[in-house]
Motif scaffolding. Structure first.
Motif, PDB file in Angstrom:
ATOM      1  N   PRO A 192      -7.359  81.435 -14.073  1.00 20.37           N
ATOM      2  CA  PRO A 192      -6.798  80.643 -15.178  1.00 20.37           C
ATOM      3  C   PRO A 192      -5.714  79.706 -14.655  1.00 20.37           C
ATOM      4  N   ASN A 193      -5.622  78.507 -15.247  1.00 17.29           N
ATOM      5  CA  ASN A 193      -4.679  77.522 -14.708  1.00 17.29           C
ATOM      6  C   ASN A 193      -4.180  76.601 -15.816  1.00 17.29           C
ATOM      7  N   LYS A 194      -2.862  76.516 -15.940  1.00 16.80           N
ATOM      8  CA  LYS A 194      -2.245  75.641 -16.934  1.00 16.80           C
ATOM      9  C   LYS A 194      -2.167  74.190 -16.456  1.00 16.80           C
ATOM     10  N   ASP A 195      -2.506  73.963 -15.193  1.00 18.37           N
ATOM     11  CA  ASP A 195      -2.425  72.610 -14.634  1.00 18.37           C
ATOM     12  C   ASP A 195      -3.717  71.814 -14.795  1.00 18.37           C
ATOM     13  N   ILE A 196      -4.713  72.405 -15.431  1.00 19.10           N
ATOM     14  CA  ILE A 196      -5.957  71.662 -15.663  1.00 19.10           C
ATOM     15  C   ILE A 196      -5.627  70.442 -16.515  1.00 19.10           C
ATOM     16  N   PRO A 197      -6.020  69.258 -16.063  1.00 18.10           N
ATOM     17  CA  PRO A 197      -5.641  68.034 -16.795  1.00 18.10           C
ATOM     18  C   PRO A 197      -6.271  67.951 -18.175  1.00 18.10           C
ATOM     19  N   GLU A 198      -5.606  67.239 -19.054  1.00 18.96           N
ATOM     20  CA  GLU A 198      -6.104  67.026 -20.407  1.00 18.96           C
ATOM     21  C   GLU A 198      -7.484  66.391 -20.343  1.00 18.96           C
ATOM     22  N   GLY A 199      -8.388  66.917 -21.132  1.00 16.32           N
ATOM     23  CA  GLY A 199      -9.735  66.364 -21.173  1.00 16.32           C
ATOM     24  C   GLY A 199     -10.723  67.085 -20.278  1.00 16.32           C
ATOM     25  N   SER A 200     -10.255  67.992 -19.430  1.00 18.28           N
ATOM     26  CA  SER A 200     -11.152  68.763 -18.559  1.00 18.28           C
ATOM     27  C   SER A 200     -11.183  70.216 -19.014  1.00 18.28           C
ATOM     28  N   GLU A 201     -12.376  70.774 -19.005  1.00 22.08           N
ATOM     29  CA  GLU A 201     -12.513  72.186 -19.358  1.00 22.08           C
ATOM     30  C   GLU A 201     -12.330  73.079 -18.141  1.00 22.08           C
ATOM     31  N   VAL A 202     -12.865  72.634 -17.006  1.00 24.34           N
ATOM     32  CA  VAL A 202     -12.718  73.376 -15.759  1.00 24.34           C
ATOM     33  C   VAL A 202     -12.462  72.398 -14.609  1.00 24.34           C
ATOM     34  N   VAL A 203     -11.845  72.909 -13.561  1.00 22.47           N
ATOM     35  CA  VAL A 203     -11.669  72.165 -12.317  1.00 22.47           C
ATOM     36  C   VAL A 203     -12.175  73.064 -11.195  1.00 22.47           C
ATOM     37  N   VAL A 204     -13.081  72.529 -10.387  1.00 25.62           N
ATOM     38  CA  VAL A 204     -13.672  73.306  -9.295  1.00 25.62           C
ATOM     39  C   VAL A 204     -13.177  72.713  -7.981  1.00 25.62           C
ATOM     40  N   THR A 205     -12.701  73.583  -7.086  1.00 24.10           N
ATOM     41  CA  THR A 205     -12.128  73.081  -5.834  1.00 24.10           C
ATOM     42  C   THR A 205     -12.697  73.795  -4.616  1.00 24.10           C
ATOM     43  N   ALA A 206     -12.729  73.047  -3.518  1.00 24.73           N
ATOM     44  CA  ALA A 206     -12.996  73.570  -2.179  1.00 24.73           C
ATOM     45  C   ALA A 206     -11.931  72.938  -1.287  1.00 24.73           C
ATOM     46  N   TRP A 207     -11.996  73.170   0.001  1.00 28.51           N
ATOM     47  CA  TRP A 207     -11.000  72.594   0.906  1.00 28.51           C
ATOM     48  C   TRP A 207     -11.106  71.067   0.877  1.00 28.51           C
TER      49      TRP A 207
END
Length: 247
Positions: A192-207
């Motif tokens: 869970p992350n409070k830094d997900i930008p407005e308008g996005s439901e999820v953010v997926v990251t790799a290196w």
């Protein structure tokens, strides 16, 4: 945000399975008690007793011992099933839906040194940079563990799916499923992350990679996982990195 590792909670869908563990342990304990009772009952046989009395006590001892055998057998089966559950399940990332067109940001590289000092990241959701010497286990998290640990996971080629705290139960259940997948020594975390930008439901990251999705898309997430899992700069063999990090 909670950076205290002692307060992290990982959900491993353990409710029902741990109930079976308790049942198995109780049956094992009962079998031990039964063996002790059978031994004590057998010990009551005395030489001066009549034949019928000795036969009755021996029959009672055998019955208790048979019950102990049964309890032991059932408890061993339950415990074996508990500790091997999922051992033969295959979660191959190649089986994920991975034929979508995705828009991925190539993020700047901010280094990869280890430090236990506080870190101010240049990105709201960092995908590289200084990080804690410890990474954390794969899995579904209900508390935010802190970027210093998560960036270390990215360095080892893990995929992190950030979701909103108010995400639907359906989405959370699907994310739990995705965190079971592995590729070599790399895995998946859902956090869970409070830094997900407005308008996005999820953010997926790799290196050094970021994908923002307005709404969760299984095919796009599967494509991202297939493309970037185990692509970090520091790969560790699965025989060493079983289940993820050191915390």
């Amino acid at each position: 945000m909670n950076h205290d590792m002692n307060h992290m909670q990982m959900n491993h869908e353990a409710g029902t399975s741990y109930l079976w563990l308790i049942v198995g342990a109780v049956l094992l304990l009962l079998s031990i008690v039964a063996y002790i009772l059978a031994s004590r009952t057998q010990g009551k046989v005395l030489s001066h007793m009549k034949k019928e009395e000795r036969a009755t006590i021996k029959k009672k001892s055998r019955s208790i011992r048979l019950a102990a055998h049964a309890l032991l057998g059932v408890s061993v089966i339950i415990l074996i099933l508990f500790f091997t559950q999922g051992a033969f399940d295959k979660y191959d990332v190649a089986d994920l839906n991975a034929n979508a067109n995705i828009e991925v940001t190539d993020d700047p590289y901010y280094g990869a040194e280890h430090t236990e000092e506080p870190i101010d990241y240049d990105m709201a959701i960092p995908t590289s940079g200084p990080h804690n010497p410890h990474d954390i286990k794969f899995g579904f998290y209900t508390d935010f563990p802190g970027y210093p640990y998560l960036v270390h996971n990215l360095e080892h080629g893990d995929i992190i799916i950030y979701y909103r705290e108010n995400a639907s139960d359906e989405l959370k259940e699907h994310l739990k499923y995705l965190t079971k997948f592995r590729e070599a020594g790399s895995g998946i975390l859902a956090v869970p992350n409070k830094d997900i930008p407005e308008g996005s439901e999820v953010v997926v990251t790799a290196w050094t990679k970021t994908m923002k999705l307005d709404t969760f898309d299984d095919a796009k997430v599967g494509t991202f996982i297939n493309r970037y899992i185990n692509q970090g700069p520091e790969k560790i063999p699965p025989s060493i990195r079983q289940g993820g990090g050191t915390m």
